[in-house]
Each structure stands twice: as structure tokens, then as C-alpha cells.
Enzyme design. Structure first.
Site, PDB file in Angstrom:
ATOM      1  N   GLU A   1       0.958  -1.217   0.256  1.00 15.07           N
ATOM      2  CA  GLU A   1      -0.011   0.182   0.047  1.00 15.07           C
ATOM      3  C   GLU A   1       0.738   1.253  -0.129  1.00 15.07           C
ATOM      4  O   GLU A   1       0.758   2.171   0.819  1.00 15.07           O
ATOM      5  CB  GLU A   1      -0.980  -0.012   1.098  1.00 15.07           C
ATOM      6  CG  GLU A   1      -1.958  -1.143   1.227  1.00 15.07           C
ATOM      7  CD  GLU A   1      -2.849  -1.461   2.380  1.00 15.07           C
ATOM      8  OE1 GLU A   1      -2.956  -0.455   3.202  1.00 15.07           O
ATOM      9  OE2 GLU A   1      -3.265  -2.581   2.534  1.00 15.07           O
TER      10      GLU A   1
ATOM     11  N   ASN B   1       2.365  -4.810  -3.524  1.00 14.40           N
ATOM     12  CA  ASN B   1       0.930  -5.173  -2.858  1.00 14.40           C
ATOM     13  C   ASN B   1       0.117  -3.996  -2.801  1.00 14.40           C
ATOM     14  O   ASN B   1       0.585  -3.140  -1.965  1.00 14.40           O
ATOM     15  CB  ASN B   1       1.042  -6.063  -1.601  1.00 14.40           C
ATOM     16  CG  ASN B   1      -0.425  -6.644  -1.463  1.00 14.40           C
ATOM     17  OD1 ASN B   1      -1.088  -7.356  -2.302  1.00 14.40           O
ATOM     18  ND2 ASN B   1      -0.832  -6.724  -0.299  1.00 14.40           N
TER      19      ASN B   1
ATOM     20  N   HIS C   1     -10.215  -6.643  -2.222  1.00 18.86           N
ATOM     21  CA  HIS C   1     -11.290  -6.656  -1.217  1.00 18.86           C
ATOM     22  C   HIS C   1     -12.513  -5.966  -1.973  1.00 18.86           C
ATOM     23  O   HIS C   1     -12.640  -4.634  -1.899  1.00 18.86           O
ATOM     24  CB  HIS C   1     -10.955  -5.632   0.062  1.00 18.86           C
ATOM     25  CG  HIS C   1      -9.729  -6.139   0.908  1.00 18.86           C
ATOM     26  ND1 HIS C   1      -9.897  -7.398   1.720  1.00 18.86           N
ATOM     27  CD2 HIS C   1      -8.488  -5.745   0.948  1.00 18.86           C
ATOM     28  CE1 HIS C   1      -8.759  -7.456   2.297  1.00 18.86           C
ATOM     29  NE2 HIS C   1      -7.954  -6.705   1.811  1.00 18.86           N
TER      30      HIS C   1
ATOM     31  N   GLU D   1      -5.394 -10.730  -0.776  1.00 15.26           N
ATOM     32  CA  GLU D   1      -6.267 -10.574   0.193  1.00 15.26           C
ATOM     33  C   GLU D   1      -7.829 -10.615  -0.074  1.00 15.26           C
ATOM     34  O   GLU D   1      -8.557  -9.854   0.352  1.00 15.26           O
ATOM     35  CB  GLU D   1      -5.976  -9.280   0.886  1.00 15.26           C
ATOM     36  CG  GLU D   1      -4.459  -9.306   1.224  1.00 15.26           C
ATOM     37  CD  GLU D   1      -4.249  -7.705   1.862  1.00 15.26           C
ATOM     38  OE1 GLU D   1      -5.020  -7.141   2.474  1.00 15.26           O
ATOM     39  OE2 GLU D   1      -3.062  -7.369   2.104  1.00 15.26           O
TER      40      GLU D   1
ATOM     41  N   ASP E   1     -11.695 -11.037  -0.385  1.00 21.32           N
ATOM     42  CA  ASP E   1     -12.821 -11.082   0.371  1.00 21.32           C
ATOM     43  C   ASP E   1     -13.851 -10.385  -0.271  1.00 21.32           C
ATOM     44  O   ASP E   1     -13.796  -9.399  -1.139  1.00 21.32           O
ATOM     45  CB  ASP E   1     -12.748 -10.918   1.926  1.00 21.32           C
ATOM     46  CG  ASP E   1     -12.083  -9.537   2.235  1.00 21.32           C
ATOM     47  OD1 ASP E   1     -11.549  -9.275   3.272  1.00 21.32           O
ATOM     48  OD2 ASP E   1     -12.215  -8.490   1.418  1.00 21.32           O
TER      49      ASP E   1
HETATM   50  O1  G3I Z   1      -3.216  -8.947  19.226  1.00 23.45           O
HETATM   51  C1  G3I Z   1      -4.107  -7.951  19.631  1.00 23.45           C
HETATM   52  C2  G3I Z   1      -4.516  -8.264  20.980  1.00 23.45           C
HETATM   53  O2  G3I Z   1      -3.925  -8.706  22.013  1.00 23.45           O
HETATM   54  C3  G3I Z   1      -5.301  -7.215  21.513  1.00 23.45           C
HETATM   55  O3  G3I Z   1      -5.945  -7.446  22.798  1.00 23.45           O
HETATM   56  C4  G3I Z   1      -6.277  -6.571  20.435  1.00 23.45           C
HETATM   57  C5  G3I Z   1      -7.201  -5.470  20.856  1.00 23.45           C
HETATM   58  O4  G3I Z   1      -6.127  -4.179  20.956  1.00 23.45           O
HETATM   59  O5  G3I Z   1      -5.395  -6.106  19.308  1.00 23.45           O
HETATM   60  C6  G3I Z   1      -4.839  -7.205  18.686  1.00 23.45           C
HETATM   61  O6  G3I Z   1      -4.073  -6.739  17.558  1.00 23.45           O
HETATM   62  C7  G3I Z   1      -4.963  -6.563  16.574  1.00 23.45           C
HETATM   63  C8  G3I Z   1      -4.608  -7.336  15.348  1.00 23.45           C
HETATM   64  O7  G3I Z   1      -5.322  -6.924  14.070  1.00 23.45           O
HETATM   65  C9  G3I Z   1      -4.897  -8.785  15.606  1.00 23.45           C
HETATM   66  O8  G3I Z   1      -6.197  -9.040  15.847  1.00 23.45           O
HETATM   67  C10 G3I Z   1      -4.518  -5.089  16.368  1.00 23.45           C
HETATM   68  O9  G3I Z   1      -5.239  -4.140  17.351  1.00 23.45           O
HETATM   69  C11 G3I Z   1      -5.364  -4.666  14.777  1.00 23.45           C
HETATM   70  O10 G3I Z   1      -4.960  -3.432  14.437  1.00 23.45           O
HETATM   71  C12 G3I Z   1      -5.092  -5.750  13.664  1.00 23.45           C
HETATM   72  O11 G3I Z   1      -5.844  -5.392  12.608  1.00 23.45           O
HETATM   73  C13 G3I Z   1      -5.274  -5.872  11.401  1.00 23.45           C
HETATM   74  C14 G3I Z   1      -5.319  -4.744  10.550  1.00 23.45           C
HETATM   75  O12 G3I Z   1      -4.603  -5.375   9.014  1.00 23.45           O
HETATM   76  C15 G3I Z   1      -4.436  -3.488  10.743  1.00 23.45           C
HETATM   77  O13 G3I Z   1      -4.529  -2.457   9.996  1.00 23.45           O
HETATM   78  C16 G3I Z   1      -6.106  -6.892  10.738  1.00 23.45           C
HETATM   79  O14 G3I Z   1      -6.066  -8.326  11.741  1.00 23.45           O
HETATM   80  C17 G3I Z   1      -5.557  -7.211   9.364  1.00 23.45           C
HETATM   81  O15 G3I Z   1      -6.628  -8.200   8.876  1.00 23.45           O
HETATM   82  C18 G3I Z   1      -5.358  -6.172   8.362  1.00 23.45           C
HETATM   83  O16 G3I Z   1      -4.745  -6.613   7.204  1.00 23.45           O
HETATM   84  C19 G3I Z   1      -4.795  -5.629   6.136  1.00 23.45           C
HETATM   85  C20 G3I Z   1      -3.377  -5.933   5.609  1.00 23.45           C
HETATM   86  O17 G3I Z   1      -2.319  -6.190   6.327  1.00 23.45           O
HETATM   87  C21 G3I Z   1      -3.010  -5.037   4.466  1.00 23.45           C
HETATM   88  N1  G3I Z   1      -4.111  -4.916   3.616  1.00 23.45           N
HETATM   89  C22 G3I Z   1      -5.630  -4.389   4.250  1.00 23.45           C
HETATM   90  C23 G3I Z   1      -5.767  -5.467   5.389  1.00 23.45           C
HETATM   91  C24 G3I Z   1      -7.100  -5.134   6.153  1.00 23.45           C
HETATM   92  O18 G3I Z   1      -7.113  -4.031   6.748  1.00 23.45           O
END
Ligand code: G3I
Length: 516
Positions: free
Chosen positions: A160, A204, A240, A269, A271
Site C-alpha cells: 500500500e 501489493n 477486497h 487478500e 474477500d
Molecule cells: O493482538 C492484539 C490483541 O492482543 C489485543 O487485545 C487486540 C485489541 O487491541 O488487538 C490485537 O491486535 C490487533 C490485530 O489486528 C490482531 O487481531 C490489532 O489491534 C489490529 O489493528 C489488527 O488489525 C489488522 C489490520 O490489518 C491492521 O490495519 C487486521 O487483523 C488485518 O487483517 C489487517 O490486514 C490488512 C493487511 O495487512 C493489508 N491490507 C489491508 C488489510 C485489512 O486492513
């Protein structure tokens, strides 16, 4: 067991077991596993693996599903800087190491994601001076890529890097750009190549799967990097999308232009947003339609969904994945199963071309008499659904499928509606009865007269005959929507062995793809 036998047996399984699904159901689904279908055509079907995936509700079922269904995996969060490089002088590889071990035990390809991103970076990075940022980037790439040199086959090197069109486009502001300018992108690819010369290096991004302003900017920049000798091997289209996605021709054209640059394409990615259960039918059609288009492009190397179950999706409110909140199977799963049960003939890979030239991955007509012979196409169906992708400047063109030779029995003759130009593509669908086994297939382009000869033929995709019970077709898939499909009438199996090649990235056992 020969390839032909395997295909025949799988087709039997497909033709006898494909389900009619109307409601979510418990695992396993009926019909073949996605991985078993993908392996038959040397294709990578994958998912994004949750952080700490073993420590979650439904961990056992989650593991059962991913082991059975997928042959490539991306860490959703495990190797992002905030998790793998939490402090300036501390790396934490525990979660990524666990996923690598799991993936290797399952013979899954590993797709690393990402090396550089604007998001999920640790706070310490923001404390660095610009020169220190470059040093930290180099150290990170050398350390992380170096550690997984013999295990992670593909890397999203930069994720990105472009700003959304709504925000003016251009390069997205991030700590890397602030410190090094656009050169950070070139430096990142060069460092990744230095750390692992065998890895497939990917740029990507999202909202770049069809022909948009952002996808044009991405194409222009990627073209420039390729021309400048930047070590980039592929692009990642996140995809997406929404349940009302219809831009299949733009998606195919977009992939083709990267292939014309000599690059591979990864759907990284995938969905599909669904606003309600009523959207599950069109959602399944979009899963099927996009995957079919990837399968029709020899250099579309993988189709990876971003998670597996709605509850743990990054956008859970849109139910975007093939398993619901309780891991029950949704129609979208069967959309992927249908897509992976197709076979494609890329006509430009024909053994003998008369009156055609190969341009941009398709056949462009050059003479009144035009036909292509494709060897080893073994059609033994009783009747067969086919989708032909073509472009015809005017009406007056028909395509005939003939068995065995130019003088062989005509299996089907199809009228091609005009699309406006010989590069404005559309698809036409037909079902046909085959006269049985025909070692060769000859595709003949007939025209009323020379004036109507501006014609291109891209590919023919064969799928099992279907009876659409519910759901409107998307012009690309089987049109049987999420109710799934029943192969009615004579259930004898059909199989199609096609010649053709597709390079596949499997660490250590690179193999040429055995389909077209
Ligand atoms: O692991 C912690 C946990 O310990 C904590 O309790 C919880 C609440 O704060 O947060 C957890 O971490 C989260 C993580 O996902 C795992 O669930 C982060 O806060 C959260 O920000 C993170 O979100 C991820 C997101 O990227 C961040 O922007 C998503 O899982 C993930 O699917 C998403 O993936 C991105 C790709 O990397 C790039 N393309 C877009 C895609 C969707 O946004």
C-alpha cells in the site's frame, strides 16, 4: 497414477458430489477439498493465518479446515513490524516461526506480508532520525528475510505505497517516504533481493484490481520500476471487493498488462463484502467469477482469501469470507469449489496457429482463414458448459469447436456478438455435446467477410454442466449462485487434459504447471 486418471477421478468426484447448498452447513463440505482441486492444476489457493491461531476459540476446527483446504498461507499479522520487531534491538519471531513450522508440516507455500507498510509499525520507529530509518529498514529486511530464506517463498516487499485517489493519489505518506523519498521502494526491493535471491518479490495494494485511477497509477509506477531494473517479480492485487462486483473484463485486462510487463499476479487478500444473508448468493458468484478469471490467466499464481471465517475477519460486519461466525460453510465456499473445477484452454498456447498472431496473451485474427489446433485436449463429456472470452469489432463472426482436426466433427458453433473493437473483451457461454474423446480440439474463427475480421480470441473455460437453481449468473461463473449446482442428466464424468504451462513458485521443488 497418471495425470489423466487423477483428473478423471476428480472430475467424477466433482460431477457426483457437488452439492446443492441453501443454508450454512457443518464442516466438511460435500465435494472435493479446494486444495485437492488446486493441486490438480498446480495452483495456489490460500488464506491469511490468524496471529496465535492455535490459541483461539474453534482452534481445532480452524486447523482442520486450513489443513484440508489450502496450500499457501500468509500471516495476517505475525510478521508485521509491531509484532516481529517490537523494539529497536529486539525481534520476536515466535509467532512467525510457529506458522512456518505448521506450514512446512502441511507442505504449504509461505507468503510473507509485509516488509514495509505505513501501518502497524512500533512506536520506536517514529523516534528515529531519517538516516536511522534507512538503517533500520535495511536491518529489518536483512534480518527477517534472511531468517526465512529457505521457507518464505514470496514477500510483499512494499504494501500500500499509493495514496487513495480520494486523497489526491501519489505516493502514500509514511515514515519510509519521509526518510528516503520514492527511493525507499527501490531500496526495499533491492535489499529483499540481496537477502533472498530466490524469493518472489511483490508490490501489493488495494483498490487496484480493476481499471481505476489508482490502478493506473500503480501500473505506471510498476512499469517504471520494471524499466529501471528494480527487482520486482509480481504484483499483489488485494481485491477486497463487494457482492455486486461485475468488472470481470477490467480485472482480466488489468492482469494482462502486468503479465505483458513480465510479472506474475497474486490475488493476495480476497474477500467479498455482503450486506446481508441475501447477498450470500451474489457473494458466492463473485468468489467464483474472480477465481475463474485468475485461473484463466496462466501467470495469476495464487488466490488467497483474507481469513477464513466472518467472525475473525478484519471487517466482520460485512460477512466477507466463506465460513460464517460459527465456521459453518457459506455459499462462497462452493463458489470457489466450482471455479477450481473448471479447466481452461489459453488459445495462444495452441500448437498450430493459422491466420492468427499472438498479441497481449490472446489470438488476434490476421487472415480470413483462421484456426488454432490445441493438442491433448481430452474432452469426454456428454455435454459441456463453455465460456469463451473474445473481442469482435463487428457482428458476423462465429467460432466453431471441431473434434480432432480442421475437418473434424463440429462440436459447437457459437455466434459472437460485436464488442466494438478487437480489444474490447466479453464472454459468451454455451453448452455443447461432445462426440466423445477427441485428442485434439480445433477452434475455427469464421467470418462473413474480410470487413468483419477484427477479432481476438483469449481463452475457453470449461465447466461442468449446471442447472442454475437460484441466483443470476455473473456472465463469468456458472451462474448457479450460492445454491450451488447439481450436475443433472448424465452424471458420467468429464475430464479435460490440456497442454500448457504455468510457472509455480514452490520453494525447493519448482515445477512447471501442467495446465494452460
Ligand atoms: O493482538 C492484539 C490483541 O492482543 C489485543 O487485545 C487486540 C485489541 O487491541 O488487538 C490485537 O491486535 C490487533 C490485530 O489486528 C490482531 O487481531 C490489532 O489491534 C489490529 O489493528 C489488527 O488489525 C489488522 C489490520 O490489518 C491492521 O490495519 C487486521 O487483523 C488485518 O487483517 C489487517 O490486514 C490488512 C493487511 O495487512 C493489508 N491490507 C489491508 C488489510 C485489512 O486492513
Amino acid at each position: 497414477m497418471t495425470h489423466r486418471t487423477i483428473t478423471l477421478l476428480t472430475a467424477l468426484l466433482v460431477s457426483l458430489l457437488l452439492p446443492a447448498t441453501t443454508v450454512a452447513e457443518d464442516y466438511p463440505p460435500t465435494g472435493p477439498r479446494l486444495k485437492s482441486l488446486a493441486d490438480l492444476v498446480d495452483f495456489d489457493i490460500g488464506y491469511a493465518s490468524r496471529y496465535n491461531f492455535r490459541e483461539q476459540a474453534n482452534a481445532t476446527l480452524y486447523e482442520q479446515i486450513v489443513k484440508a483446504e489450502f496450500n499457501i498461507v500468509t500471516p495476517e499479522n505475525s510478521v508485521k513490524w509491531e509484532n516481529v520487531h517490537p523494539d529497536r534491538n529486539r525481534y520476536d519471531f515466535q509467532d512467525m516461526d510457529d506458522l512456518v513450522t505448521f506450514a512446512q508440516q502441511q507442505n504449504m507455500v509461505l507468503h510473507g506480508h509485509p516488509l514495509l507498510w505505513y501501518n502497524q509499525n512500533p512506536a520506536w520507529l517514529d523516534t528515529l532520525a531519517p538516516a536511522e530509518v534507512e538503517a533500520a529498514m535495511v536491518d529489518h529486511i536483512q534480518t527477517v528475510v534472511g531468517r526465512y530464506k529457505n521457507s518464505i517463498a514470496i514477500w510483499d516487499v512494499v504494501n500500500e505505497g499509493l495514496e487513495d485517489t480520494a486523497n489526491g493519489g501519489g505516493l502514500r505518506d509514511n515514515i519510509w517516504l519521509q526518510a528516503m523519498g520514492e527511493a525507499y521502494i527501490v531500496k526495499a526491493f533491492e535489499e529483499a533481493r540481496r537477502a533472498d535471491p530466490d524469493a518472489i518479490l511483490v508490490y501489493n495494494d488495494y483498490d487496484v484490481g480493476t481499471l481505476t485511477q489508482k490502478s493506473q497509477e500503480m501500473y505506471d509506477r510498476v512499469s517504471g520500476w520494471v524499466a529501471a531494473g528494480v527487482p520486482i517479480d509480481a504484483v499483489g492485487l488485494q481485491m477486497h471487493v463487494t457482492a455486486n462486483f461485475t468488472q470481470y473484463e477490467e480485472f482480466s485486462d488489468n492482469m494482462q498488462r502486468y503479465v505483458d510487463l513480465g510479472l506474475d499476479v497474486y490475488i493476495t487478500e480476497f474477500d467479498v463484502k455482503a450486506l446481508s444473508v441475501e447477498d450470500y448468493i451474489p457473494q458466492a458468484d463473485v468468489y467464483e467469477g474472480v477465481l475463474r478469471r485468475c485461473l484463466a490467466e496462466p501467470r495469476c499464481q495464487a488466490f488467497q482469501i483474507w481469513g477464513i471465517d466472518d467472525l475473525n475477519s478484519w471487517q466482520p460486519f460485512f460477512d466477507p469470507l466463506p465460513f460464517d461466525d460459527e465456521f459453518k460453510i457459506k455459499p462462497a465456499y462452493y463458489g470457489m469449489q466450482r471455479a477450481l473445477s473448471t479447466r481452461v484452454l489459453n488459445l495462444e498456447q495452441g500448437a498450430e496457429l493459422v491466420g492468427f498472431s499472438v498479441e497481449a496473451g490472446a489470438l488476434r485474427r490476421t487472415a480470413d482463414e483462421a484456426w488454432v489446433s490445441l493438442p491433448d485436449v481430452d474432452l469426454t463429456p456428454n455435454f459441456q458448459r463453455m465460456t469463451l472470452r473474445y473481442a469482435a469489432a463487428t457482428a458476423g463472426n462465429t467460432v466453431e469447436l471441431r473434434a480432432g482436426s480442421i475437418g473434424g466433427a463440429v462440436l459447437k458453433s457459437i455466434e459472437l456478438p460485436a464488442t466494438g473493437t478487437a480489444s474490447s473483451y466479453a464472454v459468451v457461454e454455451a453448452e455443447f455435446d461432445s462426440a466423445g474423446e477427441s485428442p485434439n480440439l480445433v477452434v475455427v474463427a469464421n467470418t462473413d467477410d474480410a470487413a468483419t475480421s477484427a477479432l481476438s480470441l483469449d481463452w475457453i473455460q470449461f465447466s461442468a454442466p449446471t442447472i442454475s437453481l437460484v441466483g443470476s449468473g455473473n456472465g463469468t461463473g456458472s451462474g448457479s449462485g450460492s445454491v450451488g449446482w447439481l450436475t443433472l442428466g448424465n452424471l458420467t464424468l468429464w475430464a479435460l487434459l490440456v497442454a500448457g504451462t504455468r510457472r509455480r513458485c514452490r520453494r525447493g521443488n519448482s515445477q512447471s504447471r501442467s495446465d494452460s
